[in-house]
Design an enzyme around this catalytic site. Sequence first.
Site, mmCIF file in Angstrom:
data_model
loop_
_atom_site.group_PDB
_atom_site.id
_atom_site.type_symbol
_atom_site.label_atom_id
_atom_site.label_comp_id
_atom_site.label_asym_id
_atom_site.label_seq_id
_atom_site.Cartn_x
_atom_site.Cartn_y
_atom_site.Cartn_z
ATOM 1 N N ARG A 1 -3.513 -14.265 6.356
ATOM 2 C CA ARG A 1 -2.610 -13.187 6.790
ATOM 3 C C ARG A 1 -2.631 -13.055 8.312
ATOM 4 N NH1 ARG A 1 -0.195 -8.200 5.079
ATOM 5 N NH2 ARG A 1 -1.008 -6.355 6.127
ATOM 6 N N LYS B 1 0.839 -1.197 0.000
ATOM 7 C CA LYS B 1 0.000 0.000 0.000
ATOM 8 C C LYS B 1 0.872 1.244 0.000
ATOM 9 C CE LYS B 1 -4.232 -1.661 2.224
ATOM 10 N NZ LYS B 1 -5.148 -1.474 3.374
#
Length: 311
Positions: free
Chosen positions: A258, A186
């Site tokens: 995750r 990101k």
Amino acid sequence: MPRPKSIEEPEHGWPLGWGASLREFRTHLAVERGLSNNTSSGYLSDLNHLAAWACEQEILAEALTRDHLTAFIVSQQAAGKAPRSLARMSSSLRAFLGFLRMEGGGGAGPEAVVKPPRPPRILPRTLGESQIEALLNAPDTATPLGVRDRAWLELIYASGLRVSELANLPALSVYLDEGFLKVMGKGSKERLIPFGTGAERWIRAWLTLRPGFKPSGGELFVGQRGEGLTRQHLWRLLKGYARAAGLRAEAISPHVLRHAFATHLLDHGADLRAVQAMLGHADISTTQIYTHVHQARLRALYDQMHPRSAP
């Protein structure tokens, strides 16, 4: 209480100058702040609710006061907005009012937005190590596609990648001999993530088969026609393997893997800062939620195993 419906701009635009203000704000988000379409749409969705409310009250954007903004937030709360939605809406309001002030508007600024009650902390779902093992063993590795799927399942659990990062991961960004990969996360932030021999073994096996699919791009994982796998494709594959492993498919997602990556690292003594770096979290407070999961699991284990834990 029914969930409030989303509100879209009327066909002829919002009156009282609201339509122009929101269009200028959208341009500001895209051009000056460089936000994605999805993020910008989230801001505008919240602000459409404000525009609808203000137009009913015949209030110009430049004439908003602290009392107006508080009344609007209260109206959204009464309409059934969840605490997390109200928190996001407050953030959208502050961004918009900051933009208006920057443009010379004379109304209320970002500081006029009263912060709503803090939303409750939601602990992420995760999986136990035996469940992960069952999931990793679900693909049929006697087939090329099964080898591919075993490889990406091993890699996402070994590295904590976001599903978008996995889908876009170039083959040239995986350094097998060194045991790490390079990913663009990101905010176009690059990070290096180590991975273990389990993932290495299956990635090597997949790389021997990958040329047979005649890849059309540089992605590590491709489909039957050589195209890169999409997030949606990976999601569907994971659901199928969850069912094959005897897990509740509705409770499994790439993000759950995750979470398992982070939680299991902490279970085995990893440093929180190291986990933060591997996950690509800009703020340590985002990573700290995993310490709550870790502590909850330790408490449950203690209550189950210690002879003096029972009342």
